[in-house]
Design an enzyme around this catalytic site. Structure first.
Site, PDB file in Angstrom:
ATOM      1  N   GLU A  37       5.477 -12.882   0.735  1.00  0.00           N
ATOM      2  CA  GLU A  37       5.834 -11.916  -0.308  1.00  0.00           C
ATOM      3  C   GLU A  37       7.119 -11.184   0.076  1.00  0.00           C
ATOM      4  O   GLU A  37       7.123 -10.378   1.006  1.00  0.00           O
ATOM      5  CB  GLU A  37       4.686 -10.922  -0.500  1.00  0.00           C
ATOM      6  CG  GLU A  37       3.326 -11.574  -0.734  1.00  0.00           C
ATOM      7  CD  GLU A  37       2.175 -10.656  -0.344  1.00  0.00           C
ATOM      8  OE1 GLU A  37       2.206  -9.459  -0.723  1.00  0.00           O
ATOM      9  OE2 GLU A  37       1.261 -11.131   0.361  1.00  0.00           O
ATOM     10  N   ARG A  80       0.815  -1.207   0.000  1.00  0.00           N
ATOM     11  CA  ARG A  80       0.000   0.000   0.000  1.00  0.00           C
ATOM     12  C   ARG A  80       0.851   1.261   0.000  1.00  0.00           C
ATOM     13  O   ARG A  80       1.927   1.292   0.593  1.00  0.00           O
ATOM     14  CB  ARG A  80      -0.932   0.001   1.223  1.00  0.00           C
ATOM     15  CG  ARG A  80      -1.961  -1.104   1.172  1.00  0.00           C
ATOM     16  CD  ARG A  80      -2.705  -1.294   2.483  1.00  0.00           C
ATOM     17  NE  ARG A  80      -3.726  -2.317   2.335  1.00  0.00           N
ATOM     18  CZ  ARG A  80      -3.513  -3.631   2.462  1.00  0.00           C
ATOM     19  NH1 ARG A  80      -2.287  -4.073   2.762  1.00  0.00           N
ATOM     20  NH2 ARG A  80      -4.491  -4.490   2.306  1.00  0.00           N
ATOM     21  N   HIS A 136       3.461 -12.869  -5.592  1.00  0.00           N
ATOM     22  CA  HIS A 136       2.379 -13.094  -4.620  1.00  0.00           C
ATOM     23  C   HIS A 136       2.105 -14.597  -4.527  1.00  0.00           C
ATOM     24  O   HIS A 136       0.994 -15.072  -4.782  1.00  0.00           O
ATOM     25  CB  HIS A 136       1.134 -12.327  -5.056  1.00  0.00           C
ATOM     26  CG  HIS A 136       0.277 -11.863  -3.917  1.00  0.00           C
ATOM     27  ND1 HIS A 136      -0.444 -12.727  -3.132  1.00  0.00           N
ATOM     28  CD2 HIS A 136       0.035 -10.616  -3.428  1.00  0.00           C
ATOM     29  CE1 HIS A 136      -1.118 -12.039  -2.226  1.00  0.00           C
ATOM     30  NE2 HIS A 136      -0.842 -10.756  -2.379  1.00  0.00           N
ATOM     31  N   ASP A 153      -1.782 -10.598   8.142  1.00  0.00           N
ATOM     32  CA  ASP A 153      -1.566  -9.741   6.975  1.00  0.00           C
ATOM     33  C   ASP A 153      -0.564  -8.698   7.443  1.00  0.00           C
ATOM     34  O   ASP A 153      -0.909  -7.543   7.696  1.00  0.00           O
ATOM     35  CB  ASP A 153      -2.874  -9.104   6.505  1.00  0.00           C
ATOM     36  CG  ASP A 153      -2.730  -8.405   5.151  1.00  0.00           C
ATOM     37  OD1 ASP A 153      -1.601  -8.387   4.609  1.00  0.00           O
ATOM     38  OD2 ASP A 153      -3.738  -7.875   4.640  1.00  0.00           O
TER      39      ASP A 153
END
Length: 328
Positions: free
Chosen positions: A292, A79, A174, A240
């Site tokens: 990742e 992000r 990913h 996450d």
């Protein structure tokens, strides 16, 4: 070593190719031209094939599934706060594709493109694509992604980029791992990290580093299920999270096999998921773990997180490595 090339499907009237590299141990990786996707990582033990990563056997699922399974993500993974950033005093406004923020390279990112593939050697395939000012990014960026499989059962992914304008570049794969026959909760995870990133309600880093205590402590191997149980005590139900790692980043293992992850960058995001079964995903019944490797998210707003600026006409190359080991 051998490399084969077959048609996997078609998108926008263009063929999507699958390339399969197989080594002397019959270990193989399959990669797609669509999104330069890592489609499969398969090993043979006692005559039995075992897939180590989540994958689909048809193109439609890769296109419609929002989990970006195995895809190359970019220009920038993760992000970017408020979908804006500055380079040398010049401000850029990006597409806001997740609330007010910008996620995973935007709606025209690398994960939606059909790359041009090329067999480089009998153990390497290269994918190339040029993105040009998509979603607010400055500059035309030429990207290549090279997948290499060694006879030592190590997969190397090389990402290179060169641009005609100062821009950002922080791609990742990913990829979702499930290395065993047992449930993902029973598989063990080790992360060589003393810190992970604090994030706000939008999962954007605040700039603070938190110690890897409790559910975030994987310095010694621990089952993913135990970590999830510890998270539940904090009223959190998924991972996450971005961990600050060194070259030897992490290991995921089952009772029979393991995969070691290495990177020349400083971050690894883990994400518990179930891309195959939406109903189970809603019940938080996970079947795999995304791992990742990248520079820490939103580094453009936190210089101490690393440098994701790609200067005009300067080429940069990043390397991620994944090595399979048989344990029993």
């Amino acid at each position: 070593m051998t490399v084969s090339k077959t048609i996997f499907g078609e998108i926008d009237s263009e063929p999507v190719y699958l390339y399969k590299i197989t080594n002397k141990n019959q270990t193989s990786i399959s990669v797609l031209s669509y999104a330069a996707t890592w489609q499969n990582f398969e090993v043979v033990e006692n005559g039995q094939k075992h897939s180590l990563i989540e994958h689909f056997d048809n193109l439609d699922d890769y296109i419609k599934t929002p989990y970006q399974v195995g895809k190359t993500i970019g220009r920038v993974a993760g992000r970017i706060k408020d979908a804006t950033f500055k380079i040398k005093g010049q401000e850029y406004q990006m597409e806001q594709n997740e609330g007010e923020n910008f996620l995973h390279g935007g709606s025209h990112g690398l994960q939606y493109q059909n790359f041009k593939g090329e067999i480089v050697t009998d153990q390497a395939v290269k994918f190339k694509y040029v993105v040009d000012g998509e979603d607010g990014f400055p500059g035309k960026l030429a990207v290549s992604v090279v997948y290499i499989l060694s006879d030592e059962d190590e997969v190397t992914i090389l990402y290179s980029g060169i641009s005609d304008h100062d821009t950002l570049f922080n791609p990742t794969c990913h990829v979702y791992f499930n290395v065993g026959d047992e449930n993902i909760r029973d598989q063990k995870l080790q992360i060589n990290a003393d810190n992970f990133l604090d994030v706000d309600d939008g999962k954007v880093p605040t700039g603070r580093l938190l110690p890897t205590d409790g559910p975030y402590d994987f310095k010694e191997p621990k089952t993913i299920g135990k970590g999830l149980d510890e998270l539940a005590l904090l009223d959190k139900f998924e991972y996450d999270d971005a961990f600050v790692v060194g070259r030897s980043a992490a290991t995921i293992s089952s009772k029979d096999r393991a995969v070691d992850l290495e990177t020349d960058r400083n971050g690894m995001v883990i994400f518990t998921a179930n891309p195959i079964d939406e109903k189970k995903a809603d019940k938080r019944e996970y079947d795999c773990l995304a791992m990742e490797l990248q520079t820490l998210p939103d580094a453009i707003h936190h210089p101490e997180f690393g440098d994701t600026i790609l200067n005009k006409d300067e080429k940069i190359v990043y390397a991620n490595k994944y090595r399979y080991r048989k344990l029993n």
